[in-house]
Design a protein around this motif. Structure first.
Motif, PDB file in Angstrom:
ATOM      1  N   GLU A  72       0.723  -1.251  -0.055  1.00 27.78           N
ATOM      2  CA  GLU A  72      -0.060  -0.053   0.262  1.00 27.78           C
ATOM      3  C   GLU A  72       0.795   1.297   0.036  1.00 27.78           C
ATOM      4  OE1 GLU A  72      -3.430   0.217   2.786  1.00 27.78           O
ATOM      5  OE2 GLU A  72      -2.914   2.333   3.184  1.00 27.78           O
ATOM      6  N   TYR A 126      -9.361 -11.592   4.655  1.00 24.73           N
ATOM      7  CA  TYR A 126      -8.654 -12.560   5.013  1.00 24.73           C
ATOM      8  C   TYR A 126      -7.582 -12.013   6.093  1.00 24.73           C
ATOM      9  CZ  TYR A 126     -10.513 -15.853   1.650  1.00 24.73           C
ATOM     10  OH  TYR A 126     -11.590 -16.874   1.439  1.00 24.73           O
ATOM     11  N   TYR A 127      -7.189 -10.831   5.987  1.00 29.04           N
ATOM     12  CA  TYR A 127      -6.136 -10.310   6.925  1.00 29.04           C
ATOM     13  C   TYR A 127      -6.611 -10.416   8.453  1.00 29.04           C
ATOM     14  CZ  TYR A 127      -1.823  -7.997   8.173  1.00 29.04           C
ATOM     15  OH  TYR A 127      -0.364  -7.757   8.768  1.00 29.04           O
ATOM     16  N   SER A 133      -4.823 -12.915   1.786  1.00 26.29           N
ATOM     17  CA  SER A 133      -4.988 -11.290   1.787  1.00 26.29           C
ATOM     18  C   SER A 133      -4.043 -10.600   1.044  1.00 26.29           C
ATOM     19  CB  SER A 133      -4.618 -11.025   3.385  1.00 26.29           C
ATOM     20  OG  SER A 133      -4.714  -9.408   3.411  1.00 26.29           O
ATOM     21  N   ILE A 188      -4.968  -0.872   4.403  1.00 30.58           N
ATOM     22  CA  ILE A 188      -4.785  -1.989   5.181  1.00 30.58           C
ATOM     23  C   ILE A 188      -3.564  -1.995   6.085  1.00 30.58           C
ATOM     24  CG2 ILE A 188      -2.933  -3.171   3.647  1.00 30.58           C
ATOM     25  CD1 ILE A 188      -4.768  -5.879   4.002  1.00 30.58           C
ATOM     26  N   ARG A 212     -11.720  -8.276  -0.185  1.00 29.80           N
ATOM     27  CA  ARG A 212     -11.443  -9.756   0.104  1.00 29.80           C
ATOM     28  C   ARG A 212      -9.839  -9.792   0.728  1.00 29.80           C
ATOM     29  NH1 ARG A 212     -14.328 -11.825  -3.857  1.00 29.80           N
ATOM     30  NH2 ARG A 212     -15.529 -13.274  -2.514  1.00 29.80           N
ATOM     31  N   SER A 213      -9.048  -8.942   0.430  1.00 33.99           N
ATOM     32  CA  SER A 213      -7.729  -8.897   1.080  1.00 33.99           C
ATOM     33  C   SER A 213      -7.769  -8.270   2.614  1.00 33.99           C
ATOM     34  CB  SER A 213      -6.778  -8.013   0.164  1.00 33.99           C
ATOM     35  OG  SER A 213      -5.602  -7.793   0.845  1.00 33.99           O
ATOM     36  N   LEU A 214      -8.430  -7.399   2.575  1.00 23.94           N
ATOM     37  CA  LEU A 214      -8.829  -7.024   4.109  1.00 23.94           C
ATOM     38  C   LEU A 214      -9.380  -7.852   4.958  1.00 23.94           C
ATOM     39  CD1 LEU A 214     -10.217  -3.548   3.389  1.00 23.94           C
ATOM     40  CD2 LEU A 214      -8.151  -3.689   4.586  1.00 23.94           C
ATOM     41  N   GLU A 241      -1.639  -4.154  10.140  1.00 27.70           N
ATOM     42  CA  GLU A 241      -0.127  -4.812  10.378  1.00 27.70           C
ATOM     43  C   GLU A 241       0.600  -3.911  11.026  1.00 27.70           C
ATOM     44  OE1 GLU A 241       2.127  -6.229   7.014  1.00 27.70           O
ATOM     45  OE2 GLU A 241       3.791  -5.667   7.929  1.00 27.70           O
ATOM     46  N   ALA A 242       0.426  -2.625  11.156  1.00 27.75           N
ATOM     47  CA  ALA A 242       1.114  -1.945  11.887  1.00 27.75           C
ATOM     48  C   ALA A 242       0.927  -1.803  13.621  1.00 27.75           C
ATOM     49  CB  ALA A 242       1.324  -0.541  11.453  1.00 27.75           C
ATOM     50  N   HIS A 243      -0.365  -1.853  13.617  1.00 28.93           N
ATOM     51  CA  HIS A 243      -0.924  -1.640  15.265  1.00 28.93           C
ATOM     52  C   HIS A 243      -1.397  -2.935  15.817  1.00 28.93           C
ATOM     53  CE1 HIS A 243      -0.756   2.722  15.250  1.00 28.93           C
ATOM     54  NE2 HIS A 243      -0.744   2.663  14.121  1.00 28.93           N
ATOM     55  N   TYR A 253      -5.173 -11.272  -2.827  1.00 29.19           N
ATOM     56  CA  TYR A 253      -6.068 -10.218  -3.427  1.00 29.19           C
ATOM     57  C   TYR A 253      -5.552  -8.902  -3.423  1.00 29.19           C
ATOM     58  CZ  TYR A 253      -9.503 -14.158  -3.832  1.00 29.19           C
ATOM     59  OH  TYR A 253     -10.174 -15.294  -3.971  1.00 29.19           O
ATOM     60  N   ARG A 275      -2.670  -0.186   8.838  1.00 30.65           N
ATOM     61  CA  ARG A 275      -2.777  -0.199  10.236  1.00 30.65           C
ATOM     62  C   ARG A 275      -3.085  -1.501  10.836  1.00 30.65           C
ATOM     63  NH1 ARG A 275      -3.769   4.651  12.852  1.00 30.65           N
ATOM     64  NH2 ARG A 275      -2.984   6.216  11.494  1.00 30.65           N
ATOM     65  N   LYS A 313      -9.196 -12.267   9.348  1.00 32.63           N
ATOM     66  CA  LYS A 313      -9.232 -13.659   9.719  1.00 32.63           C
ATOM     67  C   LYS A 313      -8.147 -14.065  10.343  1.00 32.63           C
ATOM     68  CE  LYS A 313     -11.752 -17.196  10.091  1.00 32.63           C
ATOM     69  NZ  LYS A 313     -13.138 -17.353  10.867  1.00 32.63           N
ATOM     70  N   GLN A 314      -6.818 -13.764   9.532  1.00 37.34           N
ATOM     71  CA  GLN A 314      -5.489 -13.922  10.025  1.00 37.34           C
ATOM     72  C   GLN A 314      -5.484 -13.595  11.487  1.00 37.34           C
ATOM     73  OE1 GLN A 314      -3.149 -16.027   8.830  1.00 37.34           O
ATOM     74  NE2 GLN A 314      -1.741 -15.717  10.227  1.00 37.34           N
TER      75      GLN A 314
END
Lengths: 326, 326, 326, 326
Positions: B112, C181-182, B178, C108, C177-179, C112-114, B181, C110, C184-185
């Motif tokens: 991103e 699955y992220y 993720s 997307i 979809r990417s968001l 990962e970052a937070h 996609y 944040r 979900k992970q």
């Protein structure tokens, strides 16, 4: 360097270097001299020079190999070796990591995003300022001494400071100042902020030539053993780490591309200098199979910060003479 | 590998390998088997095996060198070579860069933050899925063929798929899904998302041994020329790039540390495999100065994803036998 | 709405609305209909309609107030109220925070970052998909029911789904979809990924008019008490939070500007809808001092995702009629 | 404030305030006084005071309402109003945006990640330093004048500077210095770096009481019209923007939660001050339905930077007296 005539093969190689210099010199128009340090903008963008130094023979030279310029980021490799020699690798590693980042040389993001805010490697500005803060000395002038001392050990003379570049750099160092105060906040700097910053700006302003860089590269290629003096000027292990850092992070955010498509440990500076160290290779009997040091000068840099024609020259030479370390 | 007895010096080196295996085996307790793919958790964390293959002689082996395990991320190096061999380097580079990042293997942030969202290198998951999407084939099964084909060219047998690991991985691949996609959104993927994902999960589940890795490493060390068959199984230039990528980004976000403190092109996988390629070196007459391939297996991994005892073993061997490429 | 003739002052206000509609309609050329959902691109960009509903009187209307369009992001406010009504605020807050971010709606980074990767608020896509995953129901169709039920409570009819928009959105929902699955992970989603995604895409495709939005806004302005039916259709506290979220994060990364320069709780959607809720104010005796709901439709959106002419119309009306809540 | 006796209902409200102060005072143990500015650590963490000022009546007070403390971040609201009053909103907006971020108050990441590096809003440090750089004056002392002047217009006295806090802050302002040099690099600062920084540190060290804050809040609630003097001390539109900014970004990265669960425009400071402005509301006849200003002091702050017991007190009062603006 030994002072005898070039052998016939050395003459041929020198002629080859001369041809390459003239081939790649025109590409300087695709870059331009650094402008964020005003004094650098005065360089002649058409300059392109090279020197290749090897253990057993004469240093080969072509183009503007003896035009002086300032080390800029190349000094990061020198101050790193100086700091590691003085304090040991472990102590330096407490304050700076050795991971490549893919970020621009002046990026601050990771200092906040990755706790505890230790710089990722000593080849980006944040890491280099941290390394310089570790150098002994009660002020910036004294902190510069170990860097000049190491250069003298290698070059047999004390390279001068370009005062006008230093002043120009010092007055506009807003981003480095921002990085340094951030590091201070994180407890990473080992000295007062302004002292580390001034020492760092001074080391960037040390003036050398492509020939000097070739000699430094040769000492690195030779694992720290001075090929003419026979003395170990930098501990072997430190030179290994330095060469690895040059390969993984030495050319700003083009480091990965250079590793992949050129494949030699290289450190560049925004004044247009390029320092490469080629360890001995076991694969061929071509030029410099026993290793060599390469110094290049071409002040027109690309947007990443590397000499445009200098990198093209390096790439061609490495391919033609099979100098890739992989 | 040739099938004759070990020479005396090879016996001594093998005994040394055995001693190192037993020295570093206990360090496996500092790591643990990967749990995010449930089937990997069933490995024996105390296992540690090594194989070193060189052109002129016998493959040396110690410990659990013949215990099978899945390639996981090591397959990224294979699929990258397959894709580059098929499409050419330029076409692959249109979709994936070659810059190290310092980020975790599964990071999505840069996709991103850096437009146009091209993955930074093929050794992180985003880049590897992109590379796999480029492989020819109308479905995931067909896309796997070029990877298996290349392995067969090197190993002289077609390594099997571990179906239970594949299923386990496939069912829990939320993060890869993720990433995939996101790549699709950015127009980076060259095939349907689920097809690229399944092919990638399958290639990760290819089952090999440390001996197999050593052979792969030897072909890489040898610039793609198969040392026994005499055929060029991967173009020379592609192996150079692959080794550079292994050095700069092959061991997750410990790549910089490995480059600095070990200094050999290395790709690791979370199942515990380690693949290293040591090009010929011109500096010494010690073991394997003409280059070698190294395969290691030690399933207890550290938090970054590398085999704990495996990396310690590699580091010791590289230091003692002077295999560092710098 | 009550069915009697407009009072004279209401007639004047309606004339004013008509004048504003014609004043701002031409500004639609500065935006364009959303194209990332193909079916949305078919809207007439020159449309601009408004409805203002208040407790005591007639709903005032102008322009294309009765052209149907899909809710898109406006549905986030409805599903949030439904989920909070069903589970309580605390349980919803375990999975989604209420902080504005300044990021784009589909960011997307944040996650990962937070750590631990909880979405920052329910008005961005990641948060809204999480909220929808909490809705009861064994599949996407059932999960949609509580959203439609709440709309029926407010509107007295069950708004239909626009199937062609839903299909168009569903087929191109790579980023969502990417968001998902992220999420979900990270263990944030409360239902299977595809179920939450489909339910979310369906709720975005619910078709309403500007008049419907005005009624929803009026119920919000009235703290959840239906002004005509006299029933509490949403608990008071939940409407307060929803209005706060609309103000702080309701108009994508223009939310801060809207809060500062318009100053009314507002949720927009990329189909061009705008929903505003104006609580009673104690400062004046001007129009709608007892509060009102506003619905606007103008499908040409700016690069951030808000209706160009719709926002201009809202801003003018709020200024002229002193509707700013601050 | 008018100087007559409290009415009976005001007596009851004051008693209520006293009860709340004693209820929430013990929660100070869940926070602690700011330590990053050494002089702040000397405050008494058990202090908790409140003052509520309304147009028509007496200011109600409880606890340590008259203990002096420094404004810290609360001064950001004052300097923003001063700069906008002097230069106009548009000119200020050229250098600072009004978007909430969800980031910590001292974050630097966005300055690099979002070009052109304009601070996201004036309530974070980067934005506030930028705003202060815009204030007229040839040096830091002169730049402070417009801030003190505005406070005098509201409070009818010139609040003093706490010199020891200023010195303490000035000597340890590494992070602000880093931010300021970064801003200078980006061309955002309107004055020399050290001048802006010193002026900003000075404005943070202005010493006031909870009663003073209540008066400031009342002027804000009253759209800039001084309720006793009848003069417009800040233009109406500027107060609207300021209140919106207080709501969306006034309490660091808890701003979203405060908006959602308290719902009043609020600016806090790390010395423990809280400033809230409650506009007139049209919904009830309870306490302060014509609007009021609230000042709170409780120096034990949470990890985000807000007074622990102060926020609890504010939340309870807003709920019980229905002061939520939504």
């Amino acid at each position: 360097m030994k002072d005898y005539s070039l052998t016939q093969v050395e003459c041929e190689w020198t002629q080859q270097l001369n041809r390459w210099v003239e081939t790649f010199r025109p590409y300087s128009t695709e870059g331009k001299c650094a402008t964020y340090i005003p004094a650098l903008a005065e360089a002649n963008p058409e300059h392109l020079g090279i020197c290749v130094a090897s253990e057993g023979g004469q240093a080969l030279k072509a183009g503007e190999w003896n035009v002086p310029f300032t080390m800029q980021s190349i000094s990061k490799a020198i101050s790193f070796m100086a700091a590691c020699s003085i304090h040991g690798i472990e102590q330096v590693m407490e304050r700076v990591d050795v991971e490549p980042t893919g970020d621009a040389f002046n990026s601050i993001v990771r200092l906040e995003a990755h706790k505890p805010g230790k710089p990722f490697n000593p080849m980006i500005n944040a890491g280099a300022i941290t390394v310089t803060s570790l150098l002994p000395g009660k002020n910036a002038i004294e902190k510069l001494e170990p860097v000049i001392d190491l250069l003298e050990d290698i070059l047999d003379y004390r390279p001068p400071l370009n005062e006008s570049v230093f002043k120009s750099e010092w007055e506009t160092a807003y981003l480095n100042r921002s990085l340094a105060y951030y590091l201070k906040q994180n407890g990473v700097l080992a000295s007062p902020v302004e002292e580390a910053l001034e020492a760092y700006s001074r080391q960037c302003s040390i003036q050398i030539t492509a020939e000097d860089l070739a000699k430094i590269g040769l000492v690195l290629a030779n694992d720290g053993l001075h090929p003419y003096k026979g003395t170990q000027v930098v501990p072997r292990k430190i030179t290994k780490i330095t060469k690895a850092l040059m390969l993984t992070c030495g050319t700003y955010n083009a480091s990965g591309r250079l590793a992949a498509f050129v494949g030699v440990p290289t450190k560049s500076g925004v004044a247009g200098g390029i320092l490469s160290a080629i360890p001995p290779r076991g694969r061929n009997n071509g030029p410099f199979s026993h290793g060599c040091g390469i110094g290049i000068y071409g002040p027109a840099i690309d947007e990443v910060g590397n000499s445009v024609s200098g990198i093209l020259l390096l790439k061609e030479m490495v391919e033609q003479w099979d100098l890739n370390i992989f």
